[in-house]
Design a protein around this motif. Sequence first.
Motif, PDB file in Angstrom:
ATOM      1  N   ILE A 125      -3.296 -12.853  -1.368  1.00 18.53           N
ATOM      2  CA  ILE A 125      -2.914 -13.236  -0.006  1.00 18.53           C
ATOM      3  C   ILE A 125      -3.821 -12.466   0.938  1.00 18.53           C
ATOM      4  O   ILE A 125      -4.038 -11.266   0.749  1.00 18.53           O
ATOM      5  N   LYS A 126      -4.390 -13.147   1.896  1.00 21.37           N
ATOM      6  CA  LYS A 126      -5.377 -12.516   2.775  1.00 21.37           C
ATOM      7  C   LYS A 126      -4.899 -11.159   3.268  1.00 21.37           C
ATOM      8  O   LYS A 126      -3.824 -11.050   3.861  1.00 21.37           O
ATOM      9  N   PRO A 127      -5.674 -10.104   3.017  1.00 21.42           N
ATOM     10  CA  PRO A 127      -5.268  -8.775   3.490  1.00 21.42           C
ATOM     11  C   PRO A 127      -5.123  -8.766   5.010  1.00 21.42           C
ATOM     12  O   PRO A 127      -5.954  -9.336   5.727  1.00 21.42           O
ATOM     13  N   HIS A 128      -4.063  -8.105   5.486  1.00 20.82           N
ATOM     14  CA  HIS A 128      -3.817  -8.089   6.927  1.00 20.82           C
ATOM     15  C   HIS A 128      -3.121  -6.796   7.319  1.00 20.82           C
ATOM     16  O   HIS A 128      -2.462  -6.144   6.499  1.00 20.82           O
ATOM     17  N   LEU A 129      -3.264  -6.435   8.586  1.00 22.16           N
ATOM     18  CA  LEU A 129      -2.724  -5.190   9.127  1.00 22.16           C
ATOM     19  C   LEU A 129      -1.487  -5.393   9.994  1.00 22.16           C
ATOM     20  O   LEU A 129      -0.842  -4.427  10.377  1.00 22.16           O
ATOM     21  N   VAL A 130      -1.180  -6.624  10.336  1.00 21.81           N
ATOM     22  CA  VAL A 130      -0.007  -6.919  11.177  1.00 21.81           C
ATOM     23  C   VAL A 130       0.828  -7.975  10.484  1.00 21.81           C
ATOM     24  O   VAL A 130       0.322  -9.016  10.063  1.00 21.81           O
ATOM     25  N   SER A 131       2.123  -7.701  10.362  1.00 23.79           N
ATOM     26  CA  SER A 131       3.021  -8.642   9.691  1.00 23.79           C
ATOM     27  C   SER A 131       3.809  -9.502  10.664  1.00 23.79           C
ATOM     28  O   SER A 131       4.347 -10.543  10.285  1.00 23.79           O
ATOM     29  N   GLY A 132       3.894  -9.057  11.939  1.00 24.72           N
ATOM     30  CA  GLY A 132       4.648  -9.848  12.895  1.00 24.72           C
ATOM     31  C   GLY A 132       4.661  -9.233  14.281  1.00 24.72           C
ATOM     32  O   GLY A 132       4.107  -8.150  14.508  1.00 24.72           O
ATOM     33  N   PHE A 133       5.294  -9.940  15.220  1.00 23.38           N
ATOM     34  CA  PHE A 133       5.413  -9.489  16.606  1.00 23.38           C
ATOM     35  C   PHE A 133       6.888  -9.296  16.952  1.00 23.38           C
ATOM     36  O   PHE A 133       7.743 -10.058  16.504  1.00 23.38           O
ATOM     37  N   LYS A 134       7.149  -8.266  17.741  1.00 24.80           N
ATOM     38  CA  LYS A 134       8.522  -8.002  18.160  1.00 24.80           C
ATOM     39  C   LYS A 134       8.622  -8.154  19.667  1.00 24.80           C
ATOM     40  O   LYS A 134       7.883  -7.518  20.415  1.00 24.80           O
ATOM     41  N   GLU A 135       9.538  -8.994  20.113  1.00 25.31           N
ATOM     42  CA  GLU A 135       9.718  -9.262  21.544  1.00 25.31           C
ATOM     43  C   GLU A 135      11.203  -9.431  21.821  1.00 25.31           C
ATOM     44  O   GLU A 135      11.870 -10.235  21.168  1.00 25.31           O
ATOM     45  N   ASN A 136      11.708  -8.619  22.761  1.00 27.52           N
ATOM     46  CA  ASN A 136      13.132  -8.655  23.112  1.00 27.52           C
ATOM     47  C   ASN A 136      14.023  -8.453  21.886  1.00 27.52           C
ATOM     48  O   ASN A 136      15.077  -9.090  21.737  1.00 27.52           O
TER      49      ASN A 136
ATOM     50  N   GLY B 256     -16.235   8.492   2.823  1.00 27.06           N
ATOM     51  CA  GLY B 256     -15.682   7.506   1.910  1.00 27.06           C
ATOM     52  C   GLY B 256     -14.556   6.729   2.536  1.00 27.06           C
ATOM     53  O   GLY B 256     -14.379   6.740   3.768  1.00 27.06           O
ATOM     54  N   SER B 257     -13.787   6.043   1.711  1.00 23.24           N
ATOM     55  CA  SER B 257     -12.705   5.212   2.243  1.00 23.24           C
ATOM     56  C   SER B 257     -11.648   4.969   1.177  1.00 23.24           C
ATOM     57  O   SER B 257     -11.902   5.087  -0.019  1.00 23.24           O
ATOM     58  N   VAL B 258     -10.463   4.632   1.660  1.00 24.89           N
ATOM     59  CA  VAL B 258      -9.334   4.235   0.815  1.00 24.89           C
ATOM     60  C   VAL B 258      -8.729   2.977   1.416  1.00 24.89           C
ATOM     61  O   VAL B 258      -8.474   2.931   2.618  1.00 24.89           O
ATOM     62  N   VAL B 259      -8.530   1.969   0.575  1.00 26.66           N
ATOM     63  CA  VAL B 259      -7.793   0.775   0.996  1.00 26.66           C
ATOM     64  C   VAL B 259      -6.711   0.523  -0.034  1.00 26.66           C
ATOM     65  O   VAL B 259      -6.997   0.408  -1.234  1.00 26.66           O
ATOM     66  N   ALA B 260      -5.464   0.461   0.418  1.00 25.26           N
ATOM     67  CA  ALA B 260      -4.336   0.171  -0.473  1.00 25.26           C
ATOM     68  C   ALA B 260      -3.595  -1.049   0.051  1.00 25.26           C
ATOM     69  O   ALA B 260      -3.355  -1.170   1.258  1.00 25.26           O
ATOM     70  N   ILE B 261      -3.246  -1.943  -0.860  1.00 25.02           N
ATOM     71  CA  ILE B 261      -2.625  -3.222  -0.507  1.00 25.02           C
ATOM     72  C   ILE B 261      -1.357  -3.423  -1.322  1.00 25.02           C
ATOM     73  O   ILE B 261      -1.307  -3.057  -2.497  1.00 25.02           O
ATOM     74  N   GLU B 262      -0.348  -4.011  -0.713  1.00 32.52           N
ATOM     75  CA  GLU B 262       0.812  -4.486  -1.463  1.00 32.52           C
ATOM     76  C   GLU B 262       0.450  -5.853  -2.033  1.00 32.52           C
ATOM     77  O   GLU B 262       0.305  -6.823  -1.277  1.00 32.52           O
ATOM     78  N   PRO B 263       0.270  -5.978  -3.353  1.00 34.77           N
ATOM     79  CA  PRO B 263      -0.266  -7.223  -3.920  1.00 34.77           C
ATOM     80  C   PRO B 263       0.548  -8.469  -3.590  1.00 34.77           C
ATOM     81  O   PRO B 263      -0.022  -9.538  -3.332  1.00 34.77           O
ATOM     82  N   SER B 264       1.864  -8.366  -3.611  1.00 36.72           N
ATOM     83  CA  SER B 264       2.713  -9.548  -3.437  1.00 36.72           C
ATOM     84  C   SER B 264       2.674 -10.129  -2.040  1.00 36.72           C
ATOM     85  O   SER B 264       3.050 -11.292  -1.835  1.00 36.72           O
ATOM     86  N   THR B 265       2.193  -9.357  -1.060  1.00 39.37           N
ATOM     87  CA  THR B 265       2.190  -9.834   0.332  1.00 39.37           C
ATOM     88  C   THR B 265       0.813  -9.813   0.991  1.00 39.37           C
ATOM     89  O   THR B 265       0.616 -10.466   2.015  1.00 39.37           O
ATOM     90  N   GLY B 266      -0.120  -9.045   0.456  1.00 37.44           N
ATOM     91  CA  GLY B 266      -1.422  -8.862   1.104  1.00 37.44           C
ATOM     92  C   GLY B 266      -1.373  -7.853   2.235  1.00 37.44           C
ATOM     93  O   GLY B 266      -2.359  -7.674   2.949  1.00 37.44           O
ATOM     94  N   GLU B 267      -0.226  -7.180   2.388  1.00 43.21           N
ATOM     95  CA  GLU B 267      -0.092  -6.209   3.475  1.00 43.21           C
ATOM     96  C   GLU B 267      -0.870  -4.931   3.152  1.00 43.21           C
ATOM     97  O   GLU B 267      -0.729  -4.369   2.063  1.00 43.21           O
ATOM     98  N   VAL B 268      -1.672  -4.475   4.106  1.00 45.00           N
ATOM     99  CA  VAL B 268      -2.470  -3.273   3.917  1.00 45.00           C
ATOM    100  C   VAL B 268      -1.596  -2.056   4.186  1.00 45.00           C
ATOM    101  O   VAL B 268      -1.123  -1.851   5.302  1.00 45.00           O
ATOM    102  N   LEU B 269      -1.396  -1.266   3.155  1.00 45.82           N
ATOM    103  CA  LEU B 269      -0.565  -0.065   3.269  1.00 45.82           C
ATOM    104  C   LEU B 269      -1.357   1.102   3.850  1.00 45.82           C
ATOM    105  O   LEU B 269      -0.837   1.909   4.621  1.00 45.82           O
ATOM    106  N   VAL B 270      -2.608   1.191   3.441  1.00 44.95           N
ATOM    107  CA  VAL B 270      -3.499   2.267   3.881  1.00 44.95           C
ATOM    108  C   VAL B 270      -4.876   1.691   4.120  1.00 44.95           C
ATOM    109  O   VAL B 270      -5.369   0.893   3.318  1.00 44.95           O
TER     110      VAL B 270
END
Length: 613
Positions: A468-479, A252-266
Motif C-alpha cells: 500500500i503506497k507509503p504515506h505520512l498522513v492517515s486522515g484529517f480531523k475537523e470539529n 544515514g536514514s531509517v524508514v519503518a512501515i506498517e505493512p498492512s496499511t502502508g503507514e510510515v511509523l518512522v
Amino acid sequence: MFENRRYIIQAIFIGVGLVFLVKLFALQVADDTYHIKAERNIIHRIIEYPFRGLMYDRNDELIVYNEPIYDLMVVPRDVYIADTADFCNLFKITEEDFLARMQKARKYSSVKPSAFLQKISHEEFALIQDHLYKFNGFYANPRTIRKYSQPLLANEIGYTGEISPKELERDTTGYYKSGDYVGVTGLEKYYEEQLRGVRGVSRKVVNVNGIEKGSFKNGEYDTAAVPGKNLITTIDLKLQAYAEKLLAGKRGSVVAIEPSTGEVLVMASAPSYDPNLLTGREFGKNFKKIESDTTSPLFNRAIQAQYPPGSIFKTVQALIALDEGVISADEAIMVYNIHMGDHAPSGKYDVTRGIENSSNNYFYEVMRRTVNQGLSSSIFTDTHLGMEKWARAVEGFGFGSPLGIDIKGEAPGLVPDTEFYHKMYPKEKGSWAYSTIYSLSIGQGELLVTPLQVANLAATIANRGYYIKPHLVSGFKENGVVTPIEYEKHYTGKGDEYYPAIIEGMKLAVEKTAKRAVIKDIPIAGKTGTAENGVKNESLDHSVFMAFAPADDPKIAIAVYTENAGWGGGASASIASLIIEKYIRGEIKKTWWNREEYVLKKLYLKGLEGVEN
C-alpha cells in the motif's frame, strides 16, 4: 395691517434661515472640530488569520502547534511620528532600516496596510504595546507561527515561510496576499490547502491614538476565520525519537512501515536540525546557517538519497524469476564460483538456500535465465527482449519512479532497461549482452534505489505480494471528526505461493549473517547488503539492512542505511533490531552485549567482523 403682518412673518423666516446658514458655515467652514474628529476615527480592515491546522502522531501526541505572534502593520498615508529615533529604539531597528521598510510599504500601497515588522513575539509585544499610541499609522495584527513539541521530523514536517512574489503570480485562486505564510516544504507544503484554513475580516474603528473604539457597525460586515484541518500523521513519535537518537552523529536514514496499511511509523534522516530554528524572527539567519552546513541537514536521505541496493535486491531477482517460471521455489541449481566473486561455496542452491547464503553465482544464474529467455535463436536479441520484461517487473515492485509519498522531493531511483543500455553502448544495437550487465543480478551496476523503496520492498514481502503506497498522513480531523484517507493496494507479481520460501531464506539469513539483529522471541526476516559509496579506497561502503517482524505476523517493515559503516550485519542490522524491539515490546531488553552502546559509540567501526553478503 394684514399686509404688515405678512412682511413680519417673512422677515422672521428669512432671519431664521440666515441664522441656520451662518451656523452651517461656522460648522463646516470656519470651525474644523468635527472634521478633525471624523478624520481621527479611522476604520481599519483587519485580516483575521485562521489557526493553521495542528499535527498529531498516530497515538494522538501533539507534534506541531501554533504560538501567538504579532505583525506591526503600517498605512503609509496615515503615518505621523514625532520622534523617529524613539520609534527605532523601541523596535530595535536602525533609521536606515526604518526608511527602507517605509519605502517598501509605500511601493506596495500608500492606503492599504502592509507588514512593517513581522513575527514580534508575545513577550516583545508586551513591552511595546503601551507605546503604539505615539505612532500614528501603525497598528498590531495578531497571528501565529509554528512551534514543534520536539526537535524531530524536521524534513518530514517541513516549514512555513512568507509567500514569494513568484508564488503570488502563480496563485490562480486569488487566495494569497503579500505577507501571507505558506507551507514551503514537507507536510506543510503538501497539505497546504487543508492546513491553511480560511481567512476572515474584521473592521475596527480606531482613533488617532491607535485605540480601538469598537467594531464598525457592530460587526455587520465582519467574517469569521475558519481554522485549518488537523493532520493525523502515521508517525509513532516515541519511536521516531528513538530512531533519531540512534542515528545521532551519523549519516544515514531509517524508514519503518506498517505493512498492512502502508503507514510510515518512522522516517528519520541524519544529519538533521531542530525545526524550531526555522520559525520566528531568526528564520533567515538560521536558514542560511543550516543551508550552508556541509553535512546537508536539509537533504532528506530517507527519500532523496539514491544507492545501489546490493544484496537485498536478490529477493527481487528470485521473485521475478519465480513469477516468470524460469525457476521453481524448490528447484536445486548447481552453481560454481566461476562467474563472480563469492563467499558462498559452490554447490546446489534453491531459493531459500540462495537467500540464506546470499550466493552471488546462484543469482547470476537466476537473472540469466530471466533475461536470456531460455537462450533460443540469438543471445543478443533474447537478452534485449528479456531485459525489457525484467525492467518492467522490477518497476512493479515500486522501483525506478517515486512511490508517491505525501511530501515533495522524492527521488525516483534508476531501473536500467534496454533503451538505457542502447544509449550506453551506442555504436550499434546488439553491442551488449548479459555478460555486460550481470552485476545487476546482485544489486550492483547501474541500479539505484532509495531507503523508502527498500522499506516498501520489505513491506511487500511481508504482505506476500502487495504493498500500500507509503504515506505520512492517515486522515484529517475537523470539529472532532476524523476523515480517513483511503489508499489502494498495489500487487507486484502473479502469485503468493512462493513467498514462504523467500521468507524462510530471510529468517535463516538473519540467524546466519546478521546475528546482531536476532531478538529472542521475535523472529525477524531480513537481508543484509552493501551500497557502494563510489569513492573507493577513501571510506567504507554503506551498511544496509531490510527486515520485517514478527516474520509470521508482520507488524513492522524497516530499512536502515548507515553511510560509511561497512557491512550490513553490523551498524544497520543493530539499529533495525533495536527499533523493531522498541516498537513490538515497548522496551529494550538486556542482552549479553549492549546493542545501544554498539550503535551510539560506533563500535562497529572498531571491529568490522563478518563478510558482506
